[in-house]
Motif scaffolding. Structure first.
Motif, PDB file in Angstrom:
ATOM      1  N   ARG A 353       0.823  -1.221   0.000  1.00 14.03           N
ATOM      2  CA  ARG A 353       0.000   0.000   0.000  1.00 14.03           C
ATOM      3  C   ARG A 353       0.856   1.270   0.000  1.00 14.03           C
ATOM      4  O   ARG A 353       0.680   2.162   0.828  1.00 14.03           O
ATOM      5  N   GLY A 354       1.827   1.309  -0.903  1.00 15.45           N
ATOM      6  CA  GLY A 354       2.610   2.521  -1.077  1.00 15.45           C
ATOM      7  C   GLY A 354       3.937   2.557  -0.333  1.00 15.45           C
ATOM      8  O   GLY A 354       4.757   3.433  -0.572  1.00 15.45           O
ATOM      9  N   THR A 355       4.163   1.599   0.578  1.00 18.49           N
ATOM     10  CA  THR A 355       5.431   1.552   1.297  1.00 18.49           C
ATOM     11  C   THR A 355       6.206   0.315   0.841  1.00 18.49           C
ATOM     12  O   THR A 355       5.657  -0.776   0.816  1.00 18.49           O
ATOM     13  N   GLU A 356       7.481   0.504   0.487  1.00 19.97           N
ATOM     14  CA  GLU A 356       8.277  -0.642   0.049  1.00 19.97           C
ATOM     15  C   GLU A 356       8.872  -1.354   1.252  1.00 19.97           C
ATOM     16  O   GLU A 356       9.587  -0.745   2.054  1.00 19.97           O
ATOM     17  N   LYS A 357       8.566  -2.633   1.372  1.00 18.37           N
ATOM     18  CA  LYS A 357       9.036  -3.429   2.515  1.00 18.37           C
ATOM     19  C   LYS A 357       9.951  -4.538   2.000  1.00 18.37           C
ATOM     20  O   LYS A 357       9.615  -5.228   1.038  1.00 18.37           O
ATOM     21  N   ALA A 358      11.095  -4.696   2.665  1.00 17.54           N
ATOM     22  CA  ALA A 358      12.085  -5.666   2.205  1.00 17.54           C
ATOM     23  C   ALA A 358      11.591  -7.095   2.389  1.00 17.54           C
ATOM     24  O   ALA A 358      10.950  -7.427   3.385  1.00 17.54           O
ATOM     25  N   ALA A 359      11.917  -7.915   1.392  1.00 21.77           N
ATOM     26  CA  ALA A 359      11.586  -9.342   1.441  1.00 21.77           C
ATOM     27  C   ALA A 359      12.733 -10.096   0.801  1.00 21.77           C
ATOM     28  O   ALA A 359      13.575  -9.503   0.122  1.00 21.77           O
ATOM     29  N   ARG A 360      12.801 -11.396   1.037  1.00 20.76           N
ATOM     30  CA  ARG A 360      13.871 -12.211   0.476  1.00 20.76           C
ATOM     31  C   ARG A 360      13.265 -13.389  -0.279  1.00 20.76           C
ATOM     32  O   ARG A 360      12.318 -14.018   0.199  1.00 20.76           O
ATOM     33  N   ILE A 361      13.824 -13.660  -1.461  1.00 24.10           N
ATOM     34  CA  ILE A 361      13.408 -14.847  -2.209  1.00 24.10           C
ATOM     35  C   ILE A 361      13.988 -16.072  -1.489  1.00 24.10           C
ATOM     36  O   ILE A 361      15.190 -16.092  -1.191  1.00 24.10           O
TER      37      ILE A 361
ATOM     38  N   GLU B  33     -13.107  -8.148  17.879  1.00 22.04           N
ATOM     39  CA  GLU B  33     -13.773  -9.431  17.652  1.00 22.04           C
ATOM     40  C   GLU B  33     -14.038  -9.652  16.160  1.00 22.04           C
ATOM     41  O   GLU B  33     -13.869 -10.752  15.634  1.00 22.04           O
ATOM     42  N   GLN B  34     -14.442  -8.583  15.473  1.00 17.08           N
ATOM     43  CA  GLN B  34     -14.733  -8.700  14.039  1.00 17.08           C
ATOM     44  C   GLN B  34     -13.472  -9.004  13.233  1.00 17.08           C
ATOM     45  O   GLN B  34     -13.521  -9.720  12.237  1.00 17.08           O
ATOM     46  N   LEU B  35     -12.344  -8.436  13.651  1.00 15.94           N
ATOM     47  CA  LEU B  35     -11.101  -8.611  12.892  1.00 15.94           C
ATOM     48  C   LEU B  35     -10.593 -10.044  12.957  1.00 15.94           C
ATOM     49  O   LEU B  35     -10.004 -10.544  12.016  1.00 15.94           O
ATOM     50  N   GLY B  36     -10.803 -10.699  14.094  1.00 18.60           N
ATOM     51  CA  GLY B  36     -10.253 -12.047  14.240  1.00 18.60           C
ATOM     52  C   GLY B  36      -8.796 -11.972  14.655  1.00 18.60           C
ATOM     53  O   GLY B  36      -8.392 -11.053  15.368  1.00 18.60           O
ATOM     54  N   ASP B  37      -7.990 -12.920  14.179  1.00 16.94           N
ATOM     55  CA  ASP B  37      -6.592 -13.008  14.613  1.00 16.94           C
ATOM     56  C   ASP B  37      -5.777 -11.833  14.085  1.00 16.94           C
ATOM     57  O   ASP B  37      -5.495 -11.753  12.894  1.00 16.94           O
ATOM     58  N   ILE B  38      -5.360 -10.949  14.977  1.00 15.13           N
ATOM     59  CA  ILE B  38      -4.597  -9.766  14.548  1.00 15.13           C
ATOM     60  C   ILE B  38      -3.114 -10.121  14.439  1.00 15.13           C
ATOM     61  O   ILE B  38      -2.524 -10.657  15.384  1.00 15.13           O
ATOM     62  N   VAL B  39      -2.540  -9.867  13.277  1.00 17.92           N
ATOM     63  CA  VAL B  39      -1.158 -10.286  13.037  1.00 17.92           C
ATOM     64  C   VAL B  39      -0.207  -9.135  12.724  1.00 17.92           C
ATOM     65  O   VAL B  39       0.999  -9.316  12.712  1.00 17.92           O
ATOM     66  N   HIS B  40      -0.753  -7.948  12.488  1.00 20.18           N
ATOM     67  CA  HIS B  40       0.142  -6.839  12.138  1.00 20.18           C
ATOM     68  C   HIS B  40      -0.566  -5.521  12.384  1.00 20.18           C
ATOM     69  O   HIS B  40      -1.733  -5.372  12.075  1.00 20.18           O
ATOM     70  N   VAL B  41       0.176  -4.582  12.960  1.00 14.94           N
ATOM     71  CA  VAL B  41      -0.363  -3.248  13.201  1.00 14.94           C
ATOM     72  C   VAL B  41       0.626  -2.240  12.617  1.00 14.94           C
ATOM     73  O   VAL B  41       1.838  -2.347  12.834  1.00 14.94           O
ATOM     74  N   GLU B  42       0.098  -1.321  11.847  1.00 13.30           N
ATOM     75  CA  GLU B  42       0.943  -0.310  11.214  1.00 13.30           C
ATOM     76  C   GLU B  42       0.514   1.054  11.770  1.00 13.30           C
ATOM     77  O   GLU B  42      -0.669   1.395  11.694  1.00 13.30           O
ATOM     78  N   LEU B  43       1.460   1.794  12.360  1.00 13.51           N
ATOM     79  CA  LEU B  43       1.114   3.058  13.017  1.00 13.51           C
ATOM     80  C   LEU B  43       1.913   4.212  12.427  1.00 13.51           C
ATOM     81  O   LEU B  43       2.977   3.998  11.830  1.00 13.51           O
ATOM     82  N   PRO B  44       1.425   5.458  12.574  1.00 14.09           N
ATOM     83  CA  PRO B  44       2.121   6.615  11.982  1.00 14.09           C
ATOM     84  C   PRO B  44       3.358   6.988  12.804  1.00 14.09           C
ATOM     85  O   PRO B  44       3.635   6.372  13.839  1.00 14.09           O
ATOM     86  N   LYS B  45       4.063   7.989  12.342  1.00 12.49           N
ATOM     87  CA  LYS B  45       5.244   8.469  13.064  1.00 12.49           C
ATOM     88  C   LYS B  45       4.847   9.620  13.988  1.00 12.49           C
ATOM     89  O   LYS B  45       3.916  10.363  13.686  1.00 12.49           O
ATOM     90  N   VAL B  46       5.571   9.755  15.069  1.00 10.60           N
ATOM     91  CA  VAL B  46       5.360  10.882  15.978  1.00 10.60           C
ATOM     92  C   VAL B  46       5.590  12.176  15.197  1.00 10.60           C
ATOM     93  O   VAL B  46       6.541  12.277  14.413  1.00 10.60           O
ATOM     94  N   GLY B  47       4.698  13.149  15.390  1.00  9.88           N
ATOM     95  CA  GLY B  47       4.838  14.427  14.700  1.00  9.88           C
ATOM     96  C   GLY B  47       3.895  14.578  13.521  1.00  9.88           C
ATOM     97  O   GLY B  47       3.620  15.695  13.080  1.00  9.88           O
ATOM     98  N   GLN B  48       3.400  13.460  12.999  1.00 13.52           N
ATOM     99  CA  GLN B  48       2.468  13.537  11.866  1.00 13.52           C
ATOM    100  C   GLN B  48       1.127  14.081  12.332  1.00 13.52           C
ATOM    101  O   GLN B  48       0.664  13.740  13.430  1.00 13.52           O
ATOM    102  N   SER B  49       0.508  14.924  11.507  1.00 12.53           N
ATOM    103  CA  SER B  49      -0.820  15.455  11.822  1.00 12.53           C
ATOM    104  C   SER B  49      -1.855  14.849  10.891  1.00 12.53           C
ATOM    105  O   SER B  49      -1.559  14.578   9.718  1.00 12.53           O
ATOM    106  N   PHE B  50      -3.043  14.635  11.427  1.00 12.11           N
ATOM    107  CA  PHE B  50      -4.127  14.066  10.622  1.00 12.11           C
ATOM    108  C   PHE B  50      -5.400  14.852  10.884  1.00 12.11           C
ATOM    109  O   PHE B  50      -5.630  15.327  12.000  1.00 12.11           O
TER     110      PHE B  50
END
Lengths: 373, 125
Positions: A353-361, B33-50
């Motif tokens: 989704r717009g960010t390049e993330k490193a991966a290995r073959i 509960e709706q999401l189920g098994d959560i395996v990854h969370v992506e968060l913004p950087k400190v200082g970013q405004s939304f």
């Protein structure tokens, strides 16, 4: 692609899934269980104990008649003449240009009788393909039993104990070698028990008339106190097969991808004689295979998904065909169709989704199958 | 499923701890509960405004990716990095496991209190 106007079909186990509190999803035009409690827990249950899957959406086509061998030799990529009665193999139908019409399992169940297990999404297309490519001079009967037959997969290290409970007077079923099939009786009805699967674990796939599907499902689940069996949805089925690097039609390959690109050269028998797509494969082999389906793992946090771009030195060099969190390993990974120059060990980037993330073959598979043990 | 009364909620299933000053933001027990098994969370950087309603991060379960939206305009002052290394923690404690902390920069509008959120869930789902 799913046709939204087509009626959604249900398997004979629909009520049983509801009773198990399944979260249902539409897959290839069928209402199927996505998961019951948690895809991750179901994934682990199959790796550690045993699970039962309703895969009745898969199609079953019976081929019979004195000319079935020459007919199938011309229609499929693998060498059907090598199959003894009771043996099965992985194979495919190809277009004239060498792309996959479908991948399937072919079992020889009699002198001139074969059972084909085909993908749900392709069952009607496959049957039409088989009819269209049956020369009128050949004595072959095609019987599409997809609607009348169910399929249950019992997969995991405890699967032999479940089979023993279902067929107490047939200890010989535990001895059938990998990829083989045997007949058995369940409640007086003829069923087929195959030592195959789509998980990378030791396991069985049972082909049975719809009428006995619920009874067998319930009896298998009743072995829980000794086997810890649980029902498994399509979510875990997908992550299990991806760890074992088994292909999924429509994701990893379709009519635009050849078996040479998909990395299943081992199932292509170019020297067995003519078959549909053979000329195109010979030509591709001579000219060089442009793309290859390879496995990759994420080197950074992030989950790859189908259709994300694979990037190397700023250039798009391929596309993710299947991607997920891999529960056994705890990292993201998947399969990608990439330029042939890429090699095992290469670092690439996945456009998440717009960010390049490193991966290995990496070398296939992630999870070494224990099917034969 | 519980919905602490000291929090405010959005119809997109985020919670926010305050509407002025510094606020923590997370997702509701219903969302988890709706999401189920959560395996990854992506968060913004400190200082970013939304701005209000902007997607500031994503939560991925085994099969889906969901954006999380900011309930009120603000600037990120802290990020729950521990959650990035252990996304499964969100499943166990959705109210203890905040995602980000913001300095509120806008006006609150359209937020629900716990009772209002529960009523929304009851009529909508």
């Amino acid at each position: 692609m799913d046709d939204p106007s087509a009626p959604v079909r249900t398997t004979p186990l629909f009520a049983a899934h509801k009773a198990c509190k399944a979260k249902m999803m539409t897959f290839s035009g069928w209402q199927m269980p996505a998961f019951y409690e948690s895809p991750m827990a179901e994934h682990r249950a199959v790796r550690e104990h045993v699970g039962i899957f309703d895969v009745s959406h898969m199609g079953e086509v019976f081929v019979s008649g004195p000319d079935s061998l020459p007919y199938l030799q011309g229609l499929t990529i693998n060498d059907v003449s090598k199959l003894a009665i009771g043996q099965g193999h992985y194979t495919a139908f190809l277009t004239e240009t060498g792309g996959f019409v479908d991948d399937l399992i072919c079992y020889r169940i009699g002198e001139t009788d074969y059972l084909f297990c085909v993908n749900a999404n392709n069952a009607d297309k496959d049957f039409a393909w088989m009819q269209a490519h049956l020369p009128s001079t050949l004595r072959v009967t095609l019987d599409n039993q997809s609607g009348a037959w169910s399929q249950l997969a019992i997969q995991g290290p405890q699967s032999p104990a479940v089979i023993t409970d279902l067929f107490p007077d047939r200890p010989d079923l535990l001895q059938i070698p990998y990829a083989n099939i045997a007949t058995a009786e369940y409640q007086g009805v003829l069923v087929y028990v195959a030592r195959t699967g789509y998980t990378g674990e030791r396991g069985y796939e049972l082909y049975l008339p719809n009428g006995v599907a619920i009874a067998l499902w319930n009896q298998a689940l009743a072995t829980h106190p000794t086997t810890q069996i649980r029902p498994i949805g399509l979510g875990a089925r997908d992550t299990l097969r991806l760890e074992a690097c088994f292909l999924l039609y429509g994701n990893d390959m379709d009519e635009t991808v050849t078996p040479l690109e998909a990395g299943i050269q081992w199932a292509v028998k170019l020297d067995k004689g003519e078959f549909i797509g053979r000329a195109a494969l010979l030509q591709q082999k001579e000219q060089g295979i442009p793309r290859q389906l390879c496995a990759f793992r994420m080197e950074e946090a992030g989950i790859p998904r189908s259709h994300m771009s694979v990037i190397q030195e700023g250039q798009v060099v391929g596309e993710v065909t299947s991607g997920s969190h891999l529960p056994t390993f705890g990292f993201g990974g998947g399969l990608a169709l990439v330029h042939s120059r890429l090699q095992i060990g290469d670092i690439v980037y996945i456009d998440v989704r717009g960010t390049e993330k490193a991966a290995r073959i990496v070398k296939k598979p992630f999870y070494q199958a224990k099917t034969k043990g | 499923m519980s919905f602490p009364t000291e929090l405010k909620y959005t119809k997109d299933h985020e919670w926010i701890s305050a509407v002025t000053g510094t606020a923590r933001i997370g997702v509701s027990a219903y969302a988890v509960e709706q999401l189920g098994d959560i395996v990854h969370v992506e968060l913004p950087k400190v200082g970013q405004s939304f701005s209000k309603g902007a997607a500031f991060g994503t939560i991925e379960s085994t099969k889906t990716v969901s954006d999380v939206y900011l309930p009120i305009a603000g600037r990120v002052v802290k990020v729950n990095d521990a959650l990035v290394s252990h996304p499964e923690n969100l499943q166990e404690a959705p109210y203890a496991q905040w995602l980000i902390e913001i300095a509120v920069e806008g006006e609150a509008a359209g937020l629900l209190d716990a009772a209002g959120y529960e009523a929304f869930l009851a009529e909508d789902h």
